[in-house]
Design an enzyme around this catalytic site. Structure first.
Site, short mmCIF file in Angstrom:
data_model
loop_
_atom_site.label_atom_id
_atom_site.label_comp_id
_atom_site.label_asym_id
_atom_site.label_seq_id
_atom_site.Cartn_x
_atom_site.Cartn_y
_atom_site.Cartn_z
N GLU A 96 0.64 -1.18 -0.16
CA GLU A 96 0.15 -0.27 -0.11
C GLU A 96 0.80 0.83 -0.11
OE1 GLU A 96 -3.11 0.27 3.30
OE2 GLU A 96 -3.11 -1.85 2.66
N CYS A 109 3.96 8.09 1.85
CA CYS A 109 4.40 6.96 2.37
C CYS A 109 4.96 6.16 1.23
CB CYS A 109 3.88 6.37 3.43
SG CYS A 109 4.57 6.03 4.77
N CYS A 116 8.85 -8.24 6.03
CA CYS A 116 9.24 -7.06 6.74
C CYS A 116 10.98 -8.73 7.66
CB CYS A 116 9.28 -6.19 7.68
SG CYS A 116 10.14 -5.56 8.61
N CYS A 120 8.81 -6.96 14.87
CA CYS A 120 8.48 -5.99 15.93
C CYS A 120 7.39 -6.27 16.55
CB CYS A 120 8.51 -4.08 15.20
SG CYS A 120 10.42 -3.37 14.49
N CYS A 123 4.05 -4.96 15.82
CA CYS A 123 4.09 -3.89 13.90
C CYS A 123 2.86 -5.62 13.30
CB CYS A 123 5.44 -3.94 13.08
SG CYS A 123 4.77 -3.44 11.31
N SER A 224 13.32 4.67 14.44
CA SER A 224 11.93 3.81 15.30
C SER A 224 11.79 3.59 16.06
CB SER A 224 11.62 2.54 14.29
OG SER A 224 10.50 3.44 12.82
N HIS A 226 10.09 3.50 20.21
CA HIS A 226 9.15 2.71 20.42
C HIS A 226 9.46 2.83 21.95
CE1 HIS A 226 7.59 3.57 16.68
NE2 HIS A 226 8.58 2.34 16.30
N CYS A 345 -4.15 1.54 9.99
CA CYS A 345 -3.70 0.31 9.40
C CYS A 345 -4.01 -0.80 9.67
CB CYS A 345 -2.60 0.24 11.64
SG CYS A 345 -1.69 -1.41 11.97
#
Length: 372
Positions: A96, A109, A116, A120, A123, A224, A226, A345
């Site tokens: 996307e 974006c 990935c 994480c 995610c 990132s 977090h 998301c």
């Protein structure tokens, strides 16, 4: 006759590689500039319409090369100006891409991988596992589709995309060469002409590649984070076990020190209820970030099925933010956009027939200092 499958896709050639391509077929280097403009500024994929190139050259180009565009399988435009696309890649998986308009900028974006490998815990992309790297053509193709959505092919495009953030699916630094070539295209005056301050790469902390990045480019950097301590970050962002916070902060400062201006890093901090959103965490983060010239972007978690995490209350987010501000930090909170087209998301791809769940939670994660 060269088979179509063997043709060179000019969409993905960086300026240097485009020059090498034309030199390899006996043409002058200036042809590279012409081709870059036709593809990226005019959105033209038909060689026959490239009128400043001779008929013989156009025929040769059609025989040995192509401009293969991404396959858009879904697109929708929000009433607030947000635009979202699902693009299917060779092999069947999809990604996307989201465009967010703001008062003085338009931010896109972009993804760098399908899936990935960093896993994480919060995610949705990481839950898919890793499929493969995107090619330069597949990365820049996302910019092409978004840029050309504002006009017809053959018309010189408007500058509607002012910022690109490499914050979509995947870890950009694990697809290093393709990402760097794609960013070079984004910044080239004959292509998209974006400022180095307006192209941002986001990393979870692949420290050796952060140092390598600083040797070849000076785009803006987002981290990132977090979590404000190693124990929690080991749980949320497993790569921290290999490159803990001390090494990540040192690498961030090394990268910033190589920039020719006084840009700050953007620190991304996804807030999850009862996990990393307490005042103790705010105090730890405020202290930790005093070591880095930065802006902190707080991202309230956007739940997806079986994530195991919840979004904190607005009051909790505001208290966290206020403490950071009181400690002298620049802080923003990501705002939600494009609700009417599921520009959040994992919402959209679940309605499109493919195996991916793209996360758009970072779309407004970066507040670039380009307007300062």
């Amino acid at each position: 006759m060269t088979e179509a499958s063997e043709k060179i896709n000019l969409l993905g050639l960086s300026p240097t590689k485009m020059e090498e391509f034309f030199a390899s077929i006996g043409e002058k280097k200036f042809r590279a500039q012409q081709m870059l403009k036709w593809i990226h500024q005019y959105g033209e994929a038909d060689f026959e319409k490239m009128t400043n190139m001779g008929k013989g050259l156009r025929a040769k180009l059609a025989e040995i090369s192509e401009i293969a565009l991404p396959e858009v399988v879904y697109e929708d435009f929000s009433s607030d100006g947000t635009r979202k696309w699902v693009m299917r890649m060779p092999g069947g998986s999809s990604i996307e891409t989201v465009y967010i308009p703001e008062k003085e900028r338009g931010t896109l974006c972009v993804s760098s991988q399908i899936g990935c490998s960093l896993d994480c815990s919060f995610c949705s992309t990481g839950k898919q596992g890793f499929n493969r790297d995107l090619t330069v053509a597949e990365i820049i193709g996302q910019v092409y589709v978004a840029a050309m959505s504002f006009h017809e092919p053959g018309e010189r495009r408007e500058r509607r995309i002012t910022n690109v953030v490499m914050m979509g699916m995947g870890e950009p630094l694990l697809n290093f060469n393709n990402v760097v070539d794609a960013m070079n295209l984004m910044m080239d005056d004959n292509a998209y002409g974006l400022s180095k301050r307006r192209v941002t790469l986001s990393t979870s902390g692949v420290v050796p590649m952060m140092d390598k990045l600083g040797d070849v480019t000076d785009v803006s950097l987002a981290v990132s984070l977090h979590a404000p301590n190693d124990e929690l970050r080991n749980e949320l962002v497993p790569i921290n076990k290999k490159y803990p916070l001390k090494e990540l902060i040192a690498a961030t400062n090394r990268y910033l020190s190589k920039l020719p201006d006084r840009r700050k890093a953007t620190i991304e901090y996804t807030m999850m209820e009862g996990v990393n959103d307490t005042m103790e965490h705010a105090e730890q983060l405020a202290e930790l970030m005093k070591q880095v010239p930065c802006k902190i972007n707080l991202i309230p978690f956007n739940p997806f099925p079986n994530s195991g995490y919840k979004r904190p209350s607005n009051n909790r987010v505001y208290r966290f933010r206020d403490h950071l501000i009181n400690e002298g930090h620049i802080v923003t909170i990501r705002s939600t956009r494009g609700d009417d087209i599921d520009a959040a998301c994992g919402q959209l791809v679940g309605r499109v027939a493919d195996r991916t769940r793209r996360s758009a939670k970072y779309i407004k994660a970066v507040q670039l200092d380009s307007n300062q």
